[in-house]
Design a protein around this motif. Structure first.
Motif: not given
Length: 218
Positions: A134-140
């Protein structure tokens, strides 16, 4: 590290876990009580349900990032804002989960169906974790990098990721504040807009004081 210090750290960690569980339970109980006090004419719509499902997931990542701070940062200001964000969002998760449980809608939307409760003008094609953002979520990968840092490097990346995280969730909160049918959901979404907008200003000021810039939106 001597045995006394190890015991002290373990005790603080256990106390933190206990406080987190208590906040979730308190938030859930409060959420159910508030929702039950709402008018029966205000039945939850797709916006109410979708916002609470998706924002609970969004908040969870912020809590996870905030929980990394005590063991990786010695910066008093970073530790304080992480505590404020983590405790606030954990309590809000409890409230949202309480409403969803009462509505029988606890199950998260399947991959590819997140944020479909927002109309085409506001929809973002992104989702959960491991490539579903989702918008703003950090990637793994970003989270793995954060976990591998400490000190000033950790502080800067944490502030950057949290700034982007808050900004990314803003569209969901603003939409729900205007479109949700259940008054307590509208109120919660509006309070998120106000508090997180203020926190974004603080986070950006903290970055500037550390000679760093925010990341691009994601």
């Amino acid at each position: 590290m001597d045995d006394q210090a190890t015991t002290s750290n373990w005790s603080r960690w256990m106390i933190g876990i206990a406080i987190g569980i208590a906040l979730v339970l308190l938030g859930a109980a409060g959420g159910i009580a508030l929702a039950r006090s709402s008018s029966p004419d205000n039945a939850p719509t797709a916006v109410d349900i979708g916002f609470n499902q998706d924002m609970s997931w969004h908040h969870l990542q912020a809590v996870q990032m905030a929980n990394l701070v005590p063991s990786r940062s010695d910066d008093t200001d970073v530790r304080q804002i992480a505590f404020d964000i983590g405790s606030t969002q954990l309590e809000q998760i409890g409230r949202m989960k309480g409403w969803l449980n009462m509505w029988g809608e606890l199950e998260q939307a399947p991959a590819g169906q997140l944020m479909t409760w927002m109309n085409a003008d506001h929809h973002h094609s992104a989702s959960g974790v491991d490539g579903r953002r989702m918008p703003g979520m950090a990637t793994s990968q970003e989270l793995a990098r954060l976990r591998g840092l400490s000190g000033k490097e950790f502080d800067v990346l944490f502030l950057q990721l949290m700034t982007r995280h808050h900004e990314g969730g803003g569209a969901m909160s603003r939409y729900a504040a205007g479109k949700a049918a259940v008054p307590v959901v509208q109120n919660l979404a509006n309070s998120m807009v106000i508090s997180q907008d203020a926190e974004v200003l603080t986070l950006k000021a903290m970055l500037a004081s550390r000679n760093a810039q925010p990341l691009g939106t994601g």
